[in-house]
Design a protein around this motif. Structure first.
Motif, mmCIF file in Angstrom:
data_model
loop_
_atom_site.group_PDB
_atom_site.id
_atom_site.type_symbol
_atom_site.label_atom_id
_atom_site.label_comp_id
_atom_site.label_asym_id
_atom_site.label_seq_id
_atom_site.Cartn_x
_atom_site.Cartn_y
_atom_site.Cartn_z
ATOM 1 N N THR A 1 -17.858 -22.089 18.942
ATOM 2 C CA THR A 1 -17.609 -21.823 19.809
ATOM 3 C C THR A 1 -16.885 -20.129 19.839
ATOM 4 O O THR A 1 -17.873 -19.481 19.428
ATOM 5 N N ASN A 2 -16.966 -19.864 21.855
ATOM 6 C CA ASN A 2 -16.886 -18.440 21.220
ATOM 7 C C ASN A 2 -15.775 -17.369 20.430
ATOM 8 O O ASN A 2 -16.666 -16.546 20.527
ATOM 9 N N HIS A 3 -15.360 -18.565 20.313
ATOM 10 C CA HIS A 3 -13.767 -17.396 19.372
ATOM 11 C C HIS A 3 -14.072 -18.738 17.181
ATOM 12 O O HIS A 3 -12.549 -18.185 17.047
ATOM 13 N N PHE A 4 -14.940 -19.119 17.126
ATOM 14 C CA PHE A 4 -14.849 -19.863 15.887
ATOM 15 C C PHE A 4 -16.488 -20.326 15.075
ATOM 16 O O PHE A 4 -17.161 -20.667 15.887
ATOM 17 N N SER A 5 -16.197 -19.265 13.904
ATOM 18 C CA SER A 5 -17.885 -19.267 14.054
ATOM 19 C C SER A 5 -17.834 -20.280 12.398
ATOM 20 O O SER A 5 -16.939 -19.560 11.782
ATOM 21 N N LEU A 6 -19.073 -20.237 11.679
ATOM 22 C CA LEU A 6 -18.466 -21.662 10.799
ATOM 23 C C LEU A 6 -20.067 -20.913 9.724
ATOM 24 O O LEU A 6 -21.233 -20.622 10.409
ATOM 25 N N LEU A 7 -19.928 -20.917 8.326
ATOM 26 C CA LEU A 7 -20.854 -20.734 7.885
ATOM 27 C C LEU A 7 -20.512 -21.690 5.663
ATOM 28 O O LEU A 7 -19.044 -21.525 5.654
ATOM 29 N N ALA B 1 -17.014 -22.077 4.264
ATOM 30 C CA ALA B 1 -16.715 -23.376 3.381
ATOM 31 C C ALA B 1 -17.648 -23.772 2.170
ATOM 32 O O ALA B 1 -18.483 -23.454 2.583
ATOM 33 N N VAL B 2 -17.385 -23.329 1.197
ATOM 34 C CA VAL B 2 -18.439 -24.058 -0.067
ATOM 35 C C VAL B 2 -18.156 -25.312 -0.237
ATOM 36 O O VAL B 2 -17.226 -25.547 -0.820
ATOM 37 N N GLU B 3 -19.671 -25.740 -0.893
ATOM 38 C CA GLU B 3 -19.439 -26.798 -1.229
ATOM 39 C C GLU B 3 -20.539 -27.336 -2.621
ATOM 40 O O GLU B 3 -22.074 -27.551 -1.932
ATOM 41 N N LYS B 4 -20.315 -28.284 -2.893
ATOM 42 C CA LYS B 4 -21.770 -28.600 -3.978
ATOM 43 C C LYS B 4 -22.444 -29.377 -3.614
ATOM 44 O O LYS B 4 -23.743 -29.372 -4.188
ATOM 45 N N PHE B 5 -21.376 -30.824 -3.265
ATOM 46 C CA PHE B 5 -22.072 -31.738 -3.541
ATOM 47 C C PHE B 5 -22.044 -32.453 -1.667
ATOM 48 O O PHE B 5 -21.028 -33.174 -1.416
ATOM 49 N N PRO B 6 -22.485 -32.146 -0.947
ATOM 50 C CA PRO B 6 -22.760 -32.497 0.577
ATOM 51 C C PRO B 6 -22.294 -33.877 0.933
ATOM 52 O O PRO B 6 -23.374 -34.372 -0.340
ATOM 53 N N LEU B 7 -21.854 -34.406 0.985
ATOM 54 C CA LEU B 7 -21.290 -35.719 1.766
ATOM 55 C C LEU B 7 -22.824 -35.806 2.134
ATOM 56 O O LEU B 7 -23.506 -35.623 3.494
#
Ligand SMILES: C[S@@+](CC[C@H](N)C(=O)[O-])C[C@H]1O[C@@H](n2cnc3c(N)ncnc32)[C@H](O)[C@@H]1O
Length: 221
Positions: free
Chosen positions: A128-134, A84-90
């Protein structure tokens, strides 16, 4: 930019930026829009065909799309890599005030959502075992991926508010980021945007929009 919390028509939270006069989601329902545009027309288009799915989201915002996607992993026996790309994080204080998990009423939701919004930027985290987030804190104009993603959730602010994100340059970059037969889904159905997407090489499908919108768009590479 000052951000205000709002409640949309389906009872779910969203965020409003007065300076841009833009909501993060449809005022007709944040949850119903995310489910319709990104999960049903995006993720579900691929789940019948493959179980390993690479997703790019443009505009992480509240993390609602990431949360709903992660919830699909067990149901559909998927393995998902989510960038996920985000320039202005909350600001971190906003997330606990968003009511998605109380509305979804799914066990473990709060825990998962917390992991999603607290996960550090620029680092791949196996949630989780089956979900990775960058989560990448950067401008979408600066990304450069090639033949990597199966699905792009293109969830930038509207072309009227941020015309610089709906250009030939951006959609060429999105097209290059996708693998062959990869798809890009967006709530936007503007004729000019579809024309630019076609010029970038996408085959365009006009689909029924989420509540309050006649159409949405799916582009296929
Ligand atoms: C319509 S909101 C989307 C929200 C998000 N998908 C959600 O469900 O909350 C658009 C998002 O794009 C982000 N954004 C705006 N300009 C950007 C840029 N140049 N690069 C990356 N993200 C950007 C905004 O900060 C905002 O979070």
């Amino acid at each position: 930019m000052e951000r205000q919390l709002v409640i949309t028509e389906d009872g779910s939270s969203s965020v409003f930026i007065a300076e841009l006069s833009e909501h993060y989601h449809s005022i007709h329902g944040a949850l119903q829009e995310s489910q319709h545009v990104f999960i049903d027309a995006g993720l579900h288009y691929k789940t019948g065909k493959q179980t390993e799915i690479n997703i790019l989201e443009v505009g992480f915002g509240t993390g609602l799309n990431a949360l709903l996607t992660c919830m699909e992993v067990e149901k559909n026996l998927l393995r998902i890599t989510y960038t996920a790309v985000e320039k202005f994080p909350l600001d971190d204080v906003i997330y606990p005030q968003l009511n998605y998990c109380s509305l979804l009423n799914i066990s473990g939701c709060d825990h998962l959502y917390k992991k999603i919004y607290l996960s550090p930027w620029q680092e791949t985290v196996h949630l989780t075992n089956h979900f990775s987030l960058l989560k990448l804190k950067m401008d979408v104009k600066e990304i450069s991926f090639a033949n990597q993603f199966d699905i792009i959730y293109f969830d930038a602010f509207a072309p009227t508010a941020q015309p610089e994100l709906w250009t030939a340059e951006i959609f060429n970059s999105m097209y290059n980021s996708l693998m062959q037969e990869g798809i890009l889904v967006t709530y936007c159905a503007k004729g000019e945007v579809k024309r630019i997407m076609r010029s970038a090489g996408f085959k365009i499908e006009a689909l029924p929009g989420a509540k309050g919108k006649r159409e949405m768009t799916r582009g296929i590479k």
